[in-house]
Design a protein around this motif. Sequence first.
Motif, PDB file in Angstrom:
ATOM      1  N   GLY A 184     -26.646  14.182 -12.431  1.00 27.85           N
ATOM      2  CA  GLY A 184     -25.610  15.201 -12.323  1.00 27.85           C
ATOM      3  C   GLY A 184     -24.311  14.695 -11.716  1.00 27.85           C
ATOM      4  N   LYS A 185     -24.079  13.392 -11.778  1.00 25.30           N
ATOM      5  CA  LYS A 185     -22.876  12.791 -11.205  1.00 25.30           C
ATOM      6  C   LYS A 185     -21.921  12.377 -12.319  1.00 25.30           C
ATOM      7  N   VAL A 186     -20.730  11.904 -11.917  1.00 28.86           N
ATOM      8  CA  VAL A 186     -19.724  11.505 -12.897  1.00 28.86           C
ATOM      9  C   VAL A 186     -19.587   9.990 -12.929  1.00 28.86           C
ATOM     10  N   VAL A 187     -18.926   9.502 -13.979  1.00 30.98           N
ATOM     11  CA  VAL A 187     -18.781   8.067 -14.213  1.00 30.98           C
ATOM     12  C   VAL A 187     -17.301   7.709 -14.227  1.00 30.98           C
ATOM     13  N   ASP A 188     -16.927   6.734 -13.406  1.00 31.97           N
ATOM     14  CA  ASP A 188     -15.545   6.259 -13.362  1.00 31.97           C
ATOM     15  C   ASP A 188     -15.384   5.026 -14.242  1.00 31.97           C
ATOM     16  N   GLY A 189     -14.152   4.808 -14.701  1.00 32.37           N
ATOM     17  CA  GLY A 189     -13.921   3.750 -15.676  1.00 32.37           C
ATOM     18  C   GLY A 189     -12.907   2.705 -15.256  1.00 32.37           C
ATOM     19  N   HIS A 190     -12.892   1.646 -16.048  1.00 29.47           N
ATOM     20  CA  HIS A 190     -11.955   0.523 -15.908  1.00 29.47           C
ATOM     21  C   HIS A 190     -11.883  -0.087 -17.298  1.00 29.47           C
ATOM     22  N   ALA A 233     -19.209   5.745   7.141  1.00 27.39           N
ATOM     23  CA  ALA A 233     -18.289   6.813   6.729  1.00 27.39           C
ATOM     24  C   ALA A 233     -18.728   8.166   7.282  1.00 27.39           C
ATOM     25  N   ARG A 234     -20.032   8.372   7.355  1.00 28.47           N
ATOM     26  CA  ARG A 234     -20.550   9.637   7.883  1.00 28.47           C
ATOM     27  C   ARG A 234     -20.268   9.796   9.373  1.00 28.47           C
ATOM     28  N   GLN A 235     -19.884   8.716  10.045  1.00 32.53           N
ATOM     29  CA  GLN A 235     -19.540   8.785  11.459  1.00 32.53           C
ATOM     30  C   GLN A 235     -18.043   8.970  11.688  1.00 32.53           C
ATOM     31  N   THR A 236     -17.304   9.308  10.627  1.00 33.73           N
ATOM     32  CA  THR A 236     -15.866   9.565  10.741  1.00 33.73           C
ATOM     33  C   THR A 236     -15.582  10.995  10.293  1.00 33.73           C
ATOM     34  N   PRO A 237     -14.398  11.535  10.617  1.00 35.76           N
ATOM     35  CA  PRO A 237     -14.060  12.886  10.177  1.00 35.76           C
ATOM     36  C   PRO A 237     -13.698  12.986   8.700  1.00 35.76           C
ATOM     37  N   MET A 238     -13.565  11.863   8.004  1.00 30.50           N
ATOM     38  CA  MET A 238     -13.134  11.898   6.613  1.00 30.50           C
ATOM     39  C   MET A 238     -14.170  12.550   5.693  1.00 30.50           C
ATOM     40  N   ALA A 239     -13.664  13.158   4.638  1.00 33.14           N
ATOM     41  CA  ALA A 239     -14.515  13.564   3.523  1.00 33.14           C
ATOM     42  C   ALA A 239     -14.679  12.324   2.651  1.00 33.14           C
ATOM     43  N   ALA A 240     -15.614  11.484   3.027  1.00 28.26           N
ATOM     44  CA  ALA A 240     -15.777  10.181   2.382  1.00 28.26           C
ATOM     45  C   ALA A 240     -16.877  10.258   1.341  1.00 28.26           C
ATOM     46  N   TYR A 241     -16.479  10.314   0.085  1.00 27.86           N
ATOM     47  CA  TYR A 241     -17.425  10.348  -1.024  1.00 27.86           C
ATOM     48  C   TYR A 241     -17.574   8.923  -1.558  1.00 27.86           C
ATOM     49  N   MET A 242     -18.784   8.420  -1.565  1.00 27.25           N
ATOM     50  CA  MET A 242     -19.042   7.047  -1.989  1.00 27.25           C
ATOM     51  C   MET A 242     -19.514   6.997  -3.444  1.00 27.25           C
ATOM     52  N   GLN A 243     -19.142   5.909  -4.089  1.00 24.22           N
ATOM     53  CA  GLN A 243     -19.604   5.652  -5.449  1.00 24.22           C
ATOM     54  C   GLN A 243     -20.511   4.432  -5.431  1.00 24.22           C
ATOM     55  N   VAL A 244     -21.527   4.452  -6.271  1.00 21.99           N
ATOM     56  CA  VAL A 244     -22.393   3.280  -6.376  1.00 21.99           C
ATOM     57  C   VAL A 244     -21.772   2.334  -7.393  1.00 21.99           C
ATOM     58  N   ALA A 245     -21.654   1.081  -7.009  1.00 20.95           N
ATOM     59  CA  ALA A 245     -21.005   0.097  -7.876  1.00 20.95           C
ATOM     60  C   ALA A 245     -21.762  -0.049  -9.185  1.00 20.95           C
ATOM     61  N   SER A 246     -21.013  -0.038 -10.274  1.00 17.90           N
ATOM     62  CA  SER A 246     -21.630  -0.147 -11.600  1.00 17.90           C
ATOM     63  C   SER A 246     -21.754  -1.585 -12.052  1.00 17.90           C
ATOM     64  N   CYS A 247     -20.888  -2.441 -11.537  1.00 22.85           N
ATOM     65  CA  CYS A 247     -20.811  -3.804 -12.049  1.00 22.85           C
ATOM     66  C   CYS A 247     -21.020  -4.803 -10.917  1.00 22.85           C
ATOM     67  N   VAL A 249     -17.814   8.092 -19.716  1.00 24.09           N
ATOM     68  CA  VAL A 249     -16.825   7.624 -18.747  1.00 24.09           C
ATOM     69  C   VAL A 249     -15.647   8.598 -18.776  1.00 24.09           C
ATOM     70  N   SER A 250     -15.430   9.316 -17.681  1.00 27.38           N
ATOM     71  CA  SER A 250     -14.482  10.430 -17.710  1.00 27.38           C
ATOM     72  C   SER A 250     -13.233  10.226 -16.865  1.00 27.38           C
ATOM     73  N   GLY A 251     -13.034   9.017 -16.325  1.00 31.14           N
ATOM     74  CA  GLY A 251     -11.812   8.733 -15.580  1.00 31.14           C
ATOM     75  C   GLY A 251     -11.543   7.250 -15.587  1.00 31.14           C
ATOM     76  N   CYS A 252     -10.256   6.862 -15.518  1.00 33.22           N
ATOM     77  CA  CYS A 252      -9.904   5.450 -15.563  1.00 33.22           C
ATOM     78  C   CYS A 252      -8.593   5.231 -14.822  1.00 33.22           C
ATOM     79  N   HIS A 253      -8.534   4.157 -14.022  1.00 36.02           N
ATOM     80  CA  HIS A 253      -7.342   3.865 -13.227  1.00 36.02           C
ATOM     81  C   HIS A 253      -6.554   2.673 -13.759  1.00 36.02           C
ATOM     82  N   GLU A 306     -16.272   2.329 -10.913  1.00 36.59           N
ATOM     83  CA  GLU A 306     -15.571   1.902 -12.121  1.00 36.59           C
ATOM     84  C   GLU A 306     -16.411   0.947 -12.969  1.00 36.59           C
ATOM     85  N   VAL A 307     -16.580   1.329 -14.231  1.00 37.86           N
ATOM     86  CA  VAL A 307     -17.376   0.539 -15.170  1.00 37.86           C
ATOM     87  C   VAL A 307     -16.456  -0.519 -15.774  1.00 37.86           C
ATOM     88  N   MET A 308     -16.400  -1.673 -15.109  1.00 37.38           N
ATOM     89  CA  MET A 308     -15.486  -2.730 -15.516  1.00 37.38           C
ATOM     90  C   MET A 308     -15.971  -3.490 -16.737  1.00 37.38           C
TER      91      MET A 308
END
Length: 611
Positions: free
Chosen positions: A215-221, A141-155, A239-243, A190-192
């Motif tokens: 200092g990071k955020v937690v995504d939900g499921h 991702a760092r080799q592309t022009p995208m603002a690619a923010y990665m998340q570490v898998a929780s599950c 857990v501050s977000g959920c899809h 996402e914390v499944m």
Amino acid sequence: MTEAAVKFARPQLADCIPDLVAFSRGEKKATLFIRNGSLVNVVSGEILSNMCVAVIGTRIAYVGPYVEGMIGETTKVIEAEGKYIAPGLLDGHCHIESSLLSVTEFANGVLPLGTTGGFFDAHEISNVLGLPGLRIMLDEARQTPMAAYMQVASCVPSTTPDFETSGAVFGPEEVAEALSWGPDMIALGEVMNFPGVVYGDPKMIGEIQATLRAGKVVDGHYTWPSNDSRLAAYAAAGVSGCHESVTKEDVIERVRLGMYAKMRRGSAWHDVAATIKAHTELGIDSRRMLLVSDDRICSSLKEEGHMNFIVRHAIQQGVKPVTAFQMATLNTAERFGVARDVGSVTPGTIADIILLDGNLADVNVVMTIARGEVVAENGAMTVKLTPFDYPAYAVNSVKIAKELTPSDFIIKTPVSSGSIKTRVAVVRENHVETEEIFVDVPVKDSKLQINPESTLCKMALFERHGKTGGSAIGIVGNVGFDQPAAIAMTVAHDSHNVLIIGNDDVLMAKAANSVIGMQGGIAVATNQNDIVELPLRLAGLMSTEPYETVVKQSIDINHALVKAGCTMNYAFMTLSLLALVVIPTLHISDTGLIRISDAGFEKVSLFADEN
């Protein structure tokens, strides 16, 4: 750092301040200047006419009316009269692996559509290759022009090894390590295993604690009913977000508890039309509502689009255009704490900008600027991205030594003849969940009888990570095959073992062996034609081929399914979820049939009268 990573680096604001303020004093000229467009100001919620944007290097130095003296001899000037200027679109929840494309080819596919960045949960490759797989995604991702923010898998795995076998296991230590790799490691994915959070599983609690301490955020499921009091416990755990909202009430309950509600429009799950009503009908403030893709296969990127399509779709549901853009830019950036860098066209932010032609509601992207450089114009890339060099282990991850035979797909029964009441997982078009029903299925010679006339299929799963060699078999309904047919795949969320679905044992073995021989991929086998294949060498999840090649192969797979009677919209994506045990109701893993209930996860028998 590779040459490509240096080329597309995104310097911190602190390092850019001297140049930005020197521009304001007239000591520097803009490197890129956009002149006289209509600005979609997502911060104020306005459309401002005759606006200009001056860029110094990678960041915006000025936004406002035209001022003499900002343009120099080497300034790239873009005339935007008659066009809209908007922030680059951000995907607030996406699994790149589900596109079947490598990160580089994903960038080639979505940058021309106006997506300049996203928050990518690489839990698919993490379940196969562990931390090294996640590192591959980050480095590419760092080799592309995208603002690619990665998340570490929780599950990893999505539940526990008692319920499924994945290629790796993550805990608090792995989470802490991955989050130390840089500021673009943005969150816990996402914390499944939401029952694990609510009921205090030490591993899940430890991962959340490691994330918050970094200092990071937690995504939900979260898929229990949204009016259940346990949603508050989930939110209280950080857990501050959920899809996983599928109704307007789901959105409301999440927002009321301070969470960000992500409204999903994937290729095969269409939740925006229902969930957006929380805003359009019930008037809920939209600033904690995000538009996301979750999963979009490469063929739907080509046929429909990416975030441009989703924003357009939201507008068609009655959302004001500026509000819809907020939901895919500023709201998303604020949710992850990076609004100083992305999500708006304002001074100091990185110059991720799109130009749009025609009516704003049409979201017709004609130019994409990423980090101050034009990277796509009129639907095509204007820069060439360097292919990534993958290690051998990443393209040789299917560890099944034996050749499967038709006998591997026989289902023996406790009765010798007649019929037996059998548990069936029924797939639903454009939905992630299945329905659990019981069907009286014929039995002959102590074997369950499944054929095209039965309208049912077998679903079998074989562990492919070289660990247990386990397998399981069940029954699935509503696939649609009206002739002998089978599909096999190594994309089988989330542990990504080999999943085979079919109504003919010979064809099931043929499709399975094709996938194993390709070292990952998708194969459809029928009696009418030769086998149709889509190789996915990278972790058995992603192709190493160019975007257009993978799109064609994906369309060929879909056509083969349709010819066999499976006419669901983007059917492969729905079928690949039959192994995802963390969504309701009934799914399969290498350990057996798993049902999610009010109490959490439980193993259940195939036949109704068995304990």
